[in-house]
Design a protein around this motif. Structure first.
Motif, PDB file in Angstrom:
ATOM      1  N   PRO A 122    -132.086  26.746  -8.811  1.00 28.14           N
ATOM      2  CA  PRO A 122    -131.914  25.406  -9.046  1.00 28.14           C
ATOM      3  C   PRO A 122    -131.779  24.409  -7.800  1.00 28.14           C
ATOM      4  O   PRO A 122    -132.180  23.351  -7.995  1.00 28.14           O
ATOM      5  CB  PRO A 122    -130.389  25.356  -9.812  1.00 28.14           C
ATOM      6  CG  PRO A 122    -129.802  26.405  -9.124  1.00 28.14           C
ATOM      7  CD  PRO A 122    -130.740  27.480  -8.919  1.00 28.14           C
ATOM      8  N   THR A 123    -131.930  24.897  -6.446  1.00 21.43           N
ATOM      9  CA  THR A 123    -131.734  23.806  -5.432  1.00 21.43           C
ATOM     10  C   THR A 123    -132.962  23.790  -4.778  1.00 21.43           C
ATOM     11  O   THR A 123    -133.186  23.258  -3.668  1.00 21.43           O
ATOM     12  CB  THR A 123    -130.543  24.316  -4.604  1.00 21.43           C
ATOM     13  OG1 THR A 123    -130.734  25.686  -4.122  1.00 21.43           O
ATOM     14  CG2 THR A 123    -129.281  24.147  -5.143  1.00 21.43           C
ATOM     15  N   ALA A 124    -134.092  24.571  -5.298  1.00 21.66           N
ATOM     16  CA  ALA A 124    -135.342  24.583  -4.825  1.00 21.66           C
ATOM     17  C   ALA A 124    -136.062  23.196  -4.168  1.00 21.66           C
ATOM     18  O   ALA A 124    -136.484  23.052  -3.011  1.00 21.66           O
ATOM     19  CB  ALA A 124    -136.226  25.478  -5.419  1.00 21.66           C
ATOM     20  N   PHE A 149    -135.406  26.489 -15.605  1.00 22.92           N
ATOM     21  CA  PHE A 149    -136.324  26.931 -14.655  1.00 22.92           C
ATOM     22  C   PHE A 149    -136.579  26.183 -13.535  1.00 22.92           C
ATOM     23  O   PHE A 149    -136.225  25.076 -13.382  1.00 22.92           O
ATOM     24  CB  PHE A 149    -137.728  27.337 -15.339  1.00 22.92           C
ATOM     25  CG  PHE A 149    -137.686  28.258 -16.742  1.00 22.92           C
ATOM     26  CD1 PHE A 149    -137.649  29.746 -16.445  1.00 22.92           C
ATOM     27  CD2 PHE A 149    -137.205  27.820 -17.891  1.00 22.92           C
ATOM     28  CE1 PHE A 149    -137.586  30.396 -17.411  1.00 22.92           C
ATOM     29  CE2 PHE A 149    -137.201  28.805 -19.113  1.00 22.92           C
ATOM     30  CZ  PHE A 149    -137.232  30.086 -18.478  1.00 22.92           C
ATOM     31  N   GLN A 150    -137.254  26.904 -12.524  1.00 25.98           N
ATOM     32  CA  GLN A 150    -137.501  26.202 -11.286  1.00 25.98           C
ATOM     33  C   GLN A 150    -138.231  25.050 -11.405  1.00 25.98           C
ATOM     34  O   GLN A 150    -138.134  23.967 -10.754  1.00 25.98           O
ATOM     35  CB  GLN A 150    -138.188  27.217 -10.460  1.00 25.98           C
ATOM     36  CG  GLN A 150    -137.739  27.295  -8.872  1.00 25.98           C
ATOM     37  CD  GLN A 150    -138.576  28.797  -8.413  1.00 25.98           C
ATOM     38  OE1 GLN A 150    -138.680  29.814  -8.935  1.00 25.98           O
ATOM     39  NE2 GLN A 150    -138.839  28.537  -7.014  1.00 25.98           N
ATOM     40  N   GLY A 184    -133.575  15.357 -13.123  1.00 27.11           N
ATOM     41  CA  GLY A 184    -134.292  16.024 -13.998  1.00 27.11           C
ATOM     42  C   GLY A 184    -133.830  17.427 -14.091  1.00 27.11           C
ATOM     43  O   GLY A 184    -133.644  17.657 -15.584  1.00 27.11           O
ATOM     44  N   GLN A 185    -133.321  18.023 -13.265  1.00 21.91           N
ATOM     45  CA  GLN A 185    -132.776  19.325 -13.372  1.00 21.91           C
ATOM     46  C   GLN A 185    -131.107  19.191 -14.210  1.00 21.91           C
ATOM     47  O   GLN A 185    -131.030  19.857 -15.274  1.00 21.91           O
ATOM     48  CB  GLN A 185    -132.177  19.663 -11.973  1.00 21.91           C
ATOM     49  CG  GLN A 185    -131.611  21.029 -12.081  1.00 21.91           C
ATOM     50  CD  GLN A 185    -132.273  21.694 -10.690  1.00 21.91           C
ATOM     51  OE1 GLN A 185    -131.879  21.214  -9.483  1.00 21.91           O
ATOM     52  NE2 GLN A 185    -132.872  22.932 -10.803  1.00 21.91           N
ATOM     53  N   LEU A 186    -130.547  17.801 -13.944  1.00 19.20           N
ATOM     54  CA  LEU A 186    -129.320  17.637 -14.566  1.00 19.20           C
ATOM     55  C   LEU A 186    -129.601  17.497 -16.146  1.00 19.20           C
ATOM     56  O   LEU A 186    -128.975  18.000 -17.027  1.00 19.20           O
ATOM     57  CB  LEU A 186    -128.530  16.571 -14.157  1.00 19.20           C
ATOM     58  CG  LEU A 186    -127.839  16.989 -12.740  1.00 19.20           C
ATOM     59  CD1 LEU A 186    -127.162  15.748 -11.973  1.00 19.20           C
ATOM     60  CD2 LEU A 186    -126.574  17.917 -12.897  1.00 19.20           C
ATOM     61  N   VAL A 187    -130.542  16.721 -16.423  1.00 17.14           N
ATOM     62  CA  VAL A 187    -131.125  16.484 -17.850  1.00 17.14           C
ATOM     63  C   VAL A 187    -131.543  17.845 -18.506  1.00 17.14           C
ATOM     64  O   VAL A 187    -131.108  18.063 -19.782  1.00 17.14           O
ATOM     65  CB  VAL A 187    -132.473  15.626 -17.988  1.00 17.14           C
ATOM     66  CG1 VAL A 187    -132.852  15.557 -19.431  1.00 17.14           C
ATOM     67  CG2 VAL A 187    -131.848  14.331 -17.713  1.00 17.14           C
TER      68      VAL A 187
END
Lengths: 518, 335
Positions: A173-175, A91-92, A152-155
């Motif tokens: 995902p790039t926000a 999620f965002q 965190g996103q990659l985790v």
């Protein structure tokens, strides 16, 4: 695409409908996500992307329509069931436990155990494997709260993979990551695709979509307007038109106030060559008393961030802000309001603009309390009523009594109150972010009436909107922002057709490939 | 121990230093401080403080509160007093039954919170008052005295300076340490306290965590009630009057976060020792009891500051450096 043509799509949605109360969030969405592909889901704010994601992940149940994974019909009634069907979502907002180790975050759903105790040795070994899959080289013992947003996103992607997700949904995902980090992320996503993964990439950033995705689905007002189209068969212009194209008629353009000197005297607020830490470059902007300037741009263009920079919530790194010709540099919204008379009305009016459990008179008078205070500094109910009732009555707000709580009013009337409070206030400049988001067509028109009344009172107004019809309806002058630059500045001729073409060309031109690949 | 390694949980490190400095000061100023009996007194009150702190820690872990710690403690004590004194039950069954009542009270709190969706703060404000009221109503404010000598011995018996009752707080510390570090339920409670949305998206049940937290809190409040009764040699319906504040003071000083997700099981032992030491020392020095309250307040303030300011980061940095001989690593995205 490595999957055979005959294989059913990894994830398929057919005629999905979802309404909340009387509001239709999704009115017929169709798309099919094939294995070994990255599929873009694009739409403006409020188009229904988030609702769709929530339906696909079991947070909401669809009212109608069918969801299939690998050809099997699914009826998710919880996030657990969606996870069980192999749907992983990132999620965002970051959904990690800040005080838990990265390793434990990866296996929150089903941590390895031995004799009922957490098996920390295996937890770490398993974590390294999945961290490796997304190219993260870090200690699995690290606390998740110390990670950068990109890490965190990659985790979270690694967590989805660890849950045996065969479909990965990525919501904006790039926000919150830098362009360089995005490049790294895209490499990982391509690898996952090449291994046969099915990825749904939710975004509104065209350059990313064109750089990364194989197919494109566009939704607008809760419906798919383009479904599963090959990227190579589309131009940016096609996609932009699909995103913002309007079928509804545009309201009558406001009549310019003849009495207002168009551009004489020093402007109430002017920006000259302003640059910000968000990456705005060379921003010029001029607001005159009694005039409305429309700042148009797609979501993510940097409009709200510019407004925040003006009132001191983001850092201005270069250039000058002039109020009545004098350079200013507000350090906080309070300073902007009190010292420079600049008011900002945020998009989230319900959350930030109103005190729902307080009466109308309170809310409408809140910006003028210091003036209302009598000799003893007391704000009396009767004083409040006297000050706000002419304003409220002039706006056709439907209410029983000024002592009624704002929370009891309809959404549209609440929005009117949130703007009305600025009417009596001492602000010279008002920045209004997305004035009519989430209100029906009739209330929209009434909101426009409020804004025009504000301008008629001599306030200089900047309207931020991603609704082109609204911009054309309201503005005297139109500024177009894309990628944190003003790419076009034009007077409002009132011709929606001509303006929309000009503006779309300006945006598409500005979104020229930044890192187009593949 | 990961549950204890986050920065918030290490706030007790400098406090341990404070305790040592205070103790040294008291020892110099009063020759009664380092006597075997006085150390026993300090450890006794620290034991009770730790149990009260653990009862609150259980609800803080999930990001909730219990205002019923004192009420459940008093109610448990009165049930125990009634069973021993009026009903004439044997010691062990009476203690087990009293603690079972405490557990049931905690379960009841948890069920109400989970079923109603009302915050534990409000639910336990009501039930805590009810439990305390029940204790008063049963006794009509007259304590049960004349409890069995064997029971009183459990409360005030000692081996040299070490009270027998200290077994309860040390055992609670050990079991809670394992629970929060390694058991599913413990990790569940901390996960829900740390980030409820993330926990829920991973399929973890907030309701389950909250129910467990209040149940555990009730159980621990009951144990505190039994220990207090044994230490006083009487079941007093007002024994838990001061517990509400103490139940927050001890975990906060110990480094447990009010917002949930981070507990410091060992920090509770340190914090209760500090409070007991300062309390005892100030009494030995004939400082009025009101000053004791003031000092406790300052301590909480100090602990909170420590948790909020850069001083904490600095300390975490220095300790990490001392422990590993290098700076804390900063993982990076690898190309």
């Amino acid at each position: 695409m490595s999957a055979p043509v005959t294989a059913p799509p990894a994830l398929e949605a057919q005629a999905i409908r979802k309404a909340f109360g009387g509001t239709v969030a999704l009115g017929g969405v169709d798309f099919a996500l094939a294995r070994g592909s990255i599929h873009a889901l694009i739409g403006e704010n409020g188009a229904g992307k988030s609702t769709l994601i929530k339906v696909l992940t079991g947070v909401h149940r669809a009212d109608e329509g069918t969801v299939r994974t690998d050809g099997i019909v699914r009826h998710f009634s919880s996030t657990d069931e969606a996870i069980g069907a192999g749907i992983g979502a990132v999620f965002q907002e970051r959904n990690l436990l800040p005080h838990f180790s990265v390793a434990e975050n990866l296996f929150l759903h089903a941590p390895p155990r031995r004799y009922g105790f957490l098996d920390r040795g295996r937890l770490k070994r398993d974590a390294r494997v999945w961290l490796g899959r997304v190219g993260l080289d870090m200690s699995p013992d690290r606390m998740a709260g110390t990670l950068t947003p990109a890490q965190g996103q990659l985790v979270e992607i690694a967590r989805a993979l660890a849950l045996q997700a065969r479909v990965l949904l990525l919501d904006e995902p790039t926000a919150s990551i830098t362009e360089r980090e995005a490049t790294v992320l895209f490499e990982r996503l391509r690898e996952l695709r090449d291994e046969g993964g099915a990825l749904l990439f939710v975004s509104h950033k065209l350059d990313e979509v064109f750089a990364l995705c194989d197919r494109i689905t566009v939704i607008r007002d809760g419906r798919t307007v383009l479904s599963n189209i090959e990227r190579t068969a589309l131009t940016r212009g096609d996609v932009v038109t699909a995103m913002v194209g309007r079928t509804i008629t545009v309201g009558e353009r406001r009549t310019e106030h003849a009495a207002t000197p168009a551009a004489t005297g020093s402007p109430r607020l002017a920006l000259r060559g302003v640059e910000t830490s968000w990456g705005h470059r060379g921003i010029d902007l001029t607001l005159h008393a009694g005039r409305i300037v429309g700042l148009y741009g797609l979501v993510g263009a940097g409009r709200t961030e510019l407004a925040r920079a003006i009132i001191g919530l983001e850092t201005v790194t270069s250039g000058v802000i002039l109020a009545e010709g004098r350079p200013i540099r507000p350090r906080s919204p309070r300073a902007a309001l009190l010292a420079h008379r600049i008011g900002y009305v945020s998009e989230d009016r319900k959350g930030e603009g109103l005190i729902l459990s307080h009466p109308i008179r309170h809310n409408a008078g809140i910006a003028i309390w210091p003036r209302l205070g009598g000799r003893l500094g007391l704000v009396t109910p009767s004083g409040e009523r006297r000050a706000v009732s002419p304003v409220i009555d002039g706006l056709a707000v439907k209410y029983a009594s000024l002592d009624q709580d704002v929370g009891e009013l309809s959404g549209g009337n609440q929005q009117k109150i949130s703007l009305a409070k600025w009417m009596a206030s001492d602000v010279d400049v008002l920045i209004i972010d997305e004035p009519s988001v989430g209100v029906d067509v009739r209330t929209k028109e009434e909101m426009y009436g409020v804004i025009e009344a504000l301008a008629a009172r001599g306030k200089a107004i900047l309207v931020i909107s991603s609704d082109l019809a609204e911009i054309v309806r309201l503005s005297d002058d139109i500024l177009v922002m894309a990628s944190r630059r003003i790419v076009s500045s034009l007077p409002n001729t009132g011709s929606y057709q001509v303006l929309s073409e000009t503006i779309m060309h300006a945006i598409v031109g500005a979104e020229a490939p930044l890192h187009e690949e593949g | 121990m990961p549950a204890d390694t986050s920065a918030g949980a290490r706030a007790w490190l400098p406090l341990l230093l404070v305790a040592l400095v205070c103790s040294a000061g008291f020892a110099v100023l009063s020759d009664r401080f380092l006597t075997s009996f006085n150390i026993y007194v300090v450890l006794s009150s620290a034991t009770l403080l730790a149990l009260i702190g653990y009862s609150q820690l259980a609800t803080l872990a999930v990001g909730d509160f219990s205002l019923a710690v004192g009420g459940i403690g008093e109610f448990t004590g009165i049930v125990l007093g009634y069973l021993l004194h009026t009903a004439g039950w044997p010691l062990l069954p009476a203690i087990v039954a009293a603690i079972a009542v405490a557990l049931a009270s905690g379960v009841l709190n948890g069920l109400i919170v989970v079923a109603s969706g009302v915050s534990g703060f409000i639910v336990t404000l009501a039930t805590g008052g009810a439990f305390a009221g029940a204790a008063l109503a049963i006794t009509e404010t007259t304590p049960y005295t004349g409890l069995p000598a064997a029971f009183n011995f459990l409360g005030t018996g000692r081996v040299g300076p070490v009270p027998l009752a200290i077994v309860t707080s040390l055992l609670a510390a050990a079991l809670l340490g394992v629970l929060y570090n390694s058991r599913r339920i413990g990790r569940l409670m901390l996960a829900v306290g740390d980030n409820p949305e993330a926990a829920s998206l991973s399929g973890l049940s907030r309701r389950e965590a909250v129910l467990w937290a209040h149940s555990l809190s009730g159980l621990l409040a009951g144990i505190a009630g039994v220990v207090a009764t044994a230490q006083l040699h009487e079941a007093n319906p007002t024994a838990g009057t001061g517990w509400l504040i103490q139940s927050f003071t001890v975990p906060i000083i110990g480094g447990t976060l009010l917002t949930g997700g981070v507990v410091s099981v060992f920090g509770i032992l340190v914090a209760s020792l500090i409070l007991a030491t300062i309390n005892d020392g100030l009494i030995l020095l004939d400082v009025g009891p009101y000053w004791v309250t003031l000092v406790e307040g300052l301590l909480v303030f100090f602990a909170v500051l420590l948790g909020r300011t850069r001083l904490r980061d600095l300390l975490a940095h220095v300790t990490a450096r001392a422990a590993t001989g290098r700076l804390p690593e900063s993982g990076a995205v690898q190309r």
